[in-house]
Scaffold this active site. Structure first.
Site, PDB file in Angstrom:
ATOM      1  N   THR A 125       0.818  -1.227   0.000  1.00 48.88           N
ATOM      2  CA  THR A 125       0.000   0.000   0.000  1.00 48.88           C
ATOM      3  C   THR A 125       0.849   1.273   0.000  1.00 48.88           C
ATOM      4  OG1 THR A 125      -1.674  -1.202   1.226  1.00 48.88           O
ATOM      5  CG2 THR A 125      -1.833   1.191   1.283  1.00 48.88           C
ATOM      6  N   ALA A 129      -2.125   4.289  -3.718  1.00 48.47           N
ATOM      7  CA  ALA A 129      -2.342   2.928  -4.232  1.00 48.47           C
ATOM      8  C   ALA A 129      -2.867   2.067  -3.090  1.00 48.47           C
ATOM      9  CB  ALA A 129      -1.042   2.352  -4.801  1.00 48.47           C
ATOM     10  N   GLY A 339     -25.971  -3.217  26.063  1.00 47.20           N
ATOM     11  CA  GLY A 339     -26.446  -1.863  26.356  1.00 47.20           C
ATOM     12  C   GLY A 339     -25.331  -0.933  26.818  1.00 47.20           C
ATOM     13  N   GLU A 363      -6.367  -5.868   3.681  1.00 48.74           N
ATOM     14  CA  GLU A 363      -6.177  -6.998   2.730  1.00 48.74           C
ATOM     15  C   GLU A 363      -7.249  -6.996   1.631  1.00 48.74           C
ATOM     16  OE1 GLU A 363      -4.648 -10.723   3.809  1.00 48.74           O
ATOM     17  OE2 GLU A 363      -3.478  -9.901   5.474  1.00 48.74           O
ATOM     18  N   THR A 365     -10.616  -4.236   0.498  1.00 44.62           N
ATOM     19  CA  THR A 365     -11.927  -3.927   1.093  1.00 44.62           C
ATOM     20  C   THR A 365     -12.944  -4.991   0.665  1.00 44.62           C
ATOM     21  OG1 THR A 365     -12.672  -2.640  -0.805  1.00 44.62           O
ATOM     22  CG2 THR A 365     -11.458  -1.441   0.907  1.00 44.62           C
TER      23      THR A 365
HETATM   24  N1  COS Z   1      -4.093 -14.613  -9.076  1.00 42.27           N
HETATM   25  C1  COS Z   1      -3.249 -14.620 -10.127  1.00 42.27           C
HETATM   26  N2  COS Z   1      -3.229 -13.625 -11.039  1.00 42.27           N
HETATM   27  C2  COS Z   1      -4.093 -12.609 -10.888  1.00 42.27           C
HETATM   28  C3  COS Z   1      -5.008 -12.532  -9.811  1.00 42.27           C
HETATM   29  C4  COS Z   1      -4.978 -13.604  -8.876  1.00 42.27           C
HETATM   30  N3  COS Z   1      -5.803 -13.607  -7.831  1.00 42.27           N
HETATM   31  N4  COS Z   1      -5.730 -11.400  -9.908  1.00 42.27           N
HETATM   32  C5  COS Z   1      -5.304 -10.771 -11.021  1.00 42.27           C
HETATM   33  N5  COS Z   1      -4.320 -11.496 -11.604  1.00 42.27           N
HETATM   34  C6  COS Z   1      -3.609 -11.185 -12.842  1.00 42.27           C
HETATM   35  C7  COS Z   1      -4.586 -10.998 -13.990  1.00 42.27           C
HETATM   36  O1  COS Z   1      -4.883 -12.216 -14.617  1.00 42.27           O
HETATM   37  C8  COS Z   1      -3.801 -10.075 -14.895  1.00 42.27           C
HETATM   38  O2  COS Z   1      -2.834 -10.826 -15.603  1.00 42.27           O
HETATM   39  P1  COS Z   1      -2.616 -10.633 -17.193  1.00 42.27           P
HETATM   40  O3  COS Z   1      -1.931  -9.316 -17.302  1.00 42.27           O
HETATM   41  O4  COS Z   1      -1.813 -11.783 -17.599  1.00 42.27           O
HETATM   42  O5  COS Z   1      -4.007 -10.613 -17.780  1.00 42.27           O
HETATM   43  C9  COS Z   1      -3.040  -9.172 -13.929  1.00 42.27           C
HETATM   44  O6  COS Z   1      -2.977  -9.906 -12.707  1.00 42.27           O
HETATM   45  C10 COS Z   1      -3.740  -7.855 -13.694  1.00 42.27           C
HETATM   46  O7  COS Z   1      -5.041  -8.143 -13.226  1.00 42.27           O
HETATM   47  P2  COS Z   1      -6.220  -7.070 -13.251  1.00 42.27           P
HETATM   48  O8  COS Z   1      -6.282  -6.426 -14.591  1.00 42.27           O
HETATM   49  O9  COS Z   1      -7.453  -7.731 -12.720  1.00 42.27           O
HETATM   50  O10 COS Z   1      -5.669  -5.993 -12.197  1.00 42.27           O
HETATM   51  P3  COS Z   1      -6.334  -4.691 -11.625  1.00 42.27           P
HETATM   52  O11 COS Z   1      -5.290  -3.639 -11.628  1.00 42.27           O
HETATM   53  O12 COS Z   1      -7.645  -4.419 -12.282  1.00 42.27           O
HETATM   54  O13 COS Z   1      -6.579  -5.038 -10.056  1.00 42.27           O
HETATM   55  C11 COS Z   1      -7.676  -5.924  -8.111  1.00 42.27           C
HETATM   56  C12 COS Z   1      -7.305  -6.093  -9.607  1.00 42.27           C
HETATM   57  C13 COS Z   1      -8.641  -4.775  -7.858  1.00 42.27           C
HETATM   58  C14 COS Z   1      -8.346  -7.232  -7.743  1.00 42.27           C
HETATM   59  C15 COS Z   1      -6.378  -5.728  -7.287  1.00 42.27           C
HETATM   60  O14 COS Z   1      -5.818  -4.472  -7.535  1.00 42.27           O
HETATM   61  C16 COS Z   1      -6.606  -5.885  -5.788  1.00 42.27           C
HETATM   62  O15 COS Z   1      -6.636  -6.994  -5.250  1.00 42.27           O
HETATM   63  N6  COS Z   1      -6.743  -4.751  -5.079  1.00 42.27           N
HETATM   64  C17 COS Z   1      -6.832  -4.777  -3.632  1.00 42.27           C
HETATM   65  C18 COS Z   1      -5.442  -4.687  -3.070  1.00 42.27           C
HETATM   66  C19 COS Z   1      -5.418  -4.955  -1.629  1.00 42.27           C
HETATM   67  O16 COS Z   1      -5.850  -5.997  -1.159  1.00 42.27           O
HETATM   68  N7  COS Z   1      -4.871  -3.995  -0.890  1.00 42.27           N
HETATM   69  C20 COS Z   1      -4.765  -4.148   0.511  1.00 42.27           C
HETATM   70  C21 COS Z   1      -3.377  -3.877   0.925  1.00 42.27           C
HETATM   71  S1  COS Z   1      -2.431  -5.259   1.140  1.00 42.27           S
HETATM   72  S2  COS Z   1      -2.641  -5.538   3.058  1.00 42.27           S
END
Ligand code: COS
Length: 382
Positions: A125, A129, A339, A363, A365
Site C-alpha cells: 500500500t 495505491a 447496552g 487486505e 476492502t
Molecule cells: N491470481 C493470479 N493472477 C491474478 C489474480 C490472482 N488472484 N488477480 C489478477 N491477476 C492477474 C490478472 O490475470 C492479470 O494478468 P494478465 O496481465 O496476464 O491478464 C493481472 O494480474 C492484472 O489483473 P487485473 O487487470 O485484474 O488488475 P487490476 O489492476 O484491475 O486489479 C484488483 C485487480 C482490484 C483485484 C487488485 O488491484 C486488488 O486486489 N486490489 C486490492 C489490493 C489490496 O488488497 N490492498 C490491501 C493492501 S495489502 S494488506
C-alpha cells in the site's frame, strides 16, 4: 458443531486456545490502551512452534495447509485482533518468498521465520495505491549488483517490528501490472527507515507505520522470483492470506457472542434475566447462525485452497468478505445486547467492535472482494 478436525489440527487449536485464554485475553485491554506491540506473547507463540505452521517442512516448519493457519488465527481473533493481526501479517510478509522465492532465498529466511527469530511484513500500500494495487509509485532500479529503491509505503502492519519486508516496486512503468517486482528488504538496510507509528481506532496492539526508501540499496539477489512477476505474486499472496483474515473475523465474532450470552444470562431487568426475553434471544440466535455459517464457509474455502492452489481466488474473496461482514455485525450486536455496559471500556465488546471494523477494510476492502467474486463468476459462465 463438529468439523471432524484431524488429531494434528485439534492439537493446533488446543495450543492456540491455551495461549489465547492464558496470555492474550488477560493482557489485551492493557496492550490496547498503551498501543503496545505484543512482543512477549509472540515469543511464546514461537516457543509453542506456531510460527512454523505454514512454513514448508524442508525449511524448518510443519508444512501445514491453509486450514491449519485458519484454525490458529480463529483462536487469536477470539482473544485480540491486534495480536492476531500482528501474527497474520508476519505470514503475509513471507508468503511471497514461499510462493515465488528461490531455494537459496527460502533457505536464508524461512527457518528464521519458522523459529520466530525473524518476523515478516508486507509492503504494498501507498498513499495513492490502496484498492488500485497496480497504481504504486515506489521504484526499483538495477545499478550494477544492487537494486536501488525509492518511495514510501503507507499503513504497513508490523512496520518497525519486523526484520523481513516483502516490498512491491515498479521496475518497468511502461508494462502496467507486468512492470511490478517484489523484493526482500531487511531491517537495517542502508536508505531504509520507518515513518511515524499511526494512531488507530482499533487493533492498537499491532504496529502500523510508513516504510521510507531513500536510495535504499539492496543486493541483486533480493528480487523475489522473476522481474515483472511481482503483481501476480501479490495477488496470489493475498488469495492465500485472506482466509486468515476471515478466520480472525470468525474468532472475534465468537468472542463477542460468548460475552453477550454470559451477560444476558446474569443481567436482570423487569424481574428476570434478559436472555428470557425473545427480543434478546433472537439477536443472540442471529449472531450464532452468522458465526456458524461464516466458520463453515471459511473452513471449506481453506480446504478448497489446500486442494486447488491454482483456483484460490473466488473462495478466498468469498470467505473474507462474508466472515468479516459477520464479524462487524456480531460485534455491534454484542454491544447492543449489553447496552450501556457494552459501550464502556471495562467490558471487552467495545474493543471488539472497534477492532472488527478494520477486517472489512484491510487486505482488500469487502467491496473489492465482491468485484473479484463478480469477475470470477463472469469467467466461469460462458
Ligand atoms: N491470481 C493470479 N493472477 C491474478 C489474480 C490472482 N488472484 N488477480 C489478477 N491477476 C492477474 C490478472 O490475470 C492479470 O494478468 P494478465 O496481465 O496476464 O491478464 C493481472 O494480474 C492484472 O489483473 P487485473 O487487470 O485484474 O488488475 P487490476 O489492476 O484491475 O486489479 C484488483 C485487480 C482490484 C483485484 C487488485 O488491484 C486488488 O486486489 N486490489 C486490492 C489490493 C489490496 O488488497 N490492498 C490491501 C493492501 S495489502 S494488506
Amino acid at each position: 458443531m463438529d468439523y471432524f478436525l484431524s488429531e494434528e489440527q485439534q492439537m493446533i487449536v488446543d495450543i492456540a486456545k491455551q495461549i489465547t485464554d492464558e496470555r492474550i485475553i488477560p493482557s489485551r485491554a492493557e496492550l490496547d490502551e498503551k498501543n503496545e506491540f505484543p512482543r512477549q506473547i509472540l515469543n511464546e507463540m514461537a516457543q509453542a512452534d506456531l510460527f512454523g505452521v505454514p512454513i514448508p517442512e524442508e525449511y524448518g516448519g510443519f508444512g501445514g495447509g491453509c486450514l491449519d493457519i485458519v484454525l490458529t488465527l480463529e483462536q487469536f481473533g477470539r482473544g485480540c485482533l491486534g495480536v492476531g493481526t500482528a501474527f497474520a501479517a508476519n505470514f503475509l510478509g513471507v508468503y511471497p518468498i514461499i510462493i515465488a522465492g528461490s531455494d537459496e532465498m527460502k533457505q536464508k529466511y524461512l527457518p528464521d521465520v519458522a523459529s520466530g527469530k525473524r518476523f515478516g511484513a508486507f509492503g504494498l500500500t501507498e498513499a495513492n495505491a490502496g484498492s488500485d494495487a497496480s497504481g504504486i509509485q515506489t521504484t526499483a532500479v538495477l545499478d550494477g549488483d544492487e537494486w536501488v529503491l525509492n518511495g514510501t509505503k503507507q499503513w504497513i502492519t508490523n512496520g518497525g517490528e519486523a526484520q523481513i519486508y516483502s516490498i512491491v516496486a515498479i521496475t518497468d512503468r511502461s508494462r502496467g501490472p507486468r512492470g511490478a517486482s517484489l523484493f526482500v528488504v531487511e531491517d537495517g538496510d542502508p536508505g531504509f527507515s520507518y515513518g511515524v507509528k499511526e494512531k488507530k481506532m482499533g487493533i492498537r496492539a499491532s504496529s502500523t507505520t510508513e516504510l521510507i526508501f531513500k536510495d535504499c540499496r539492496i543486493p541483486k539477489d533480493r528480487l523475489i522470483g522473476r522481474k515483472g512477476t511481482g503483481f501476480i505474486t501479490v495477488m496470489k499472496t493475498l488469495d492465500l492470506s485472506r482466509p486468515g483474515i476471515a478466520a480472525l473475523g470468525v474468532g472475534v465474532a465468537q468472542g463477542a457472542l460468548d460475552e453477550a450470552v454470559r451477560y444476558a444470562k446474569q443481567r436482570n431487568q423487569f424481574g428476570k434475566p434478559i436472555i428470557a426475553f425473545q427480543a434478546v434471544q433472537h439477536m443472540l440466535a442471529d449472531m450464532a447462525m452468522g458465526i456458524e455459517s461464516a466458520r463453515a464457509l471459511v473452513y471449506s474455502a481453506a480446504k478448497h485452497i489446500q486442494e486447488h492452489p491454482k483456483k484460490m481466488t473466488k473462495a478466498s474473496a468469498m470467505c473474507k468478505a462474508y466472515a468479516t461482514d459477520v464479524a462487524m455485525k456480531v460485534t455491534t450486536d454484542a454491544v447492543q445486547v449489553m447496552g450501556g455496559y457494552g459501550y464502556m471500556c471495562e467490558y471487552p465488546v467495545e474493543k471488539m467492535m472497534r477492532d472488527a471494523k478494520i477486517l472489512q477494510i484491510y487486505e482488500g476492502t469487502n467491496q473489492i472482494q465482491r468485484n473479484v467474486i463478480g469477475q470470477e463468476l463472469n469467467k466461469e459462465y460462458l
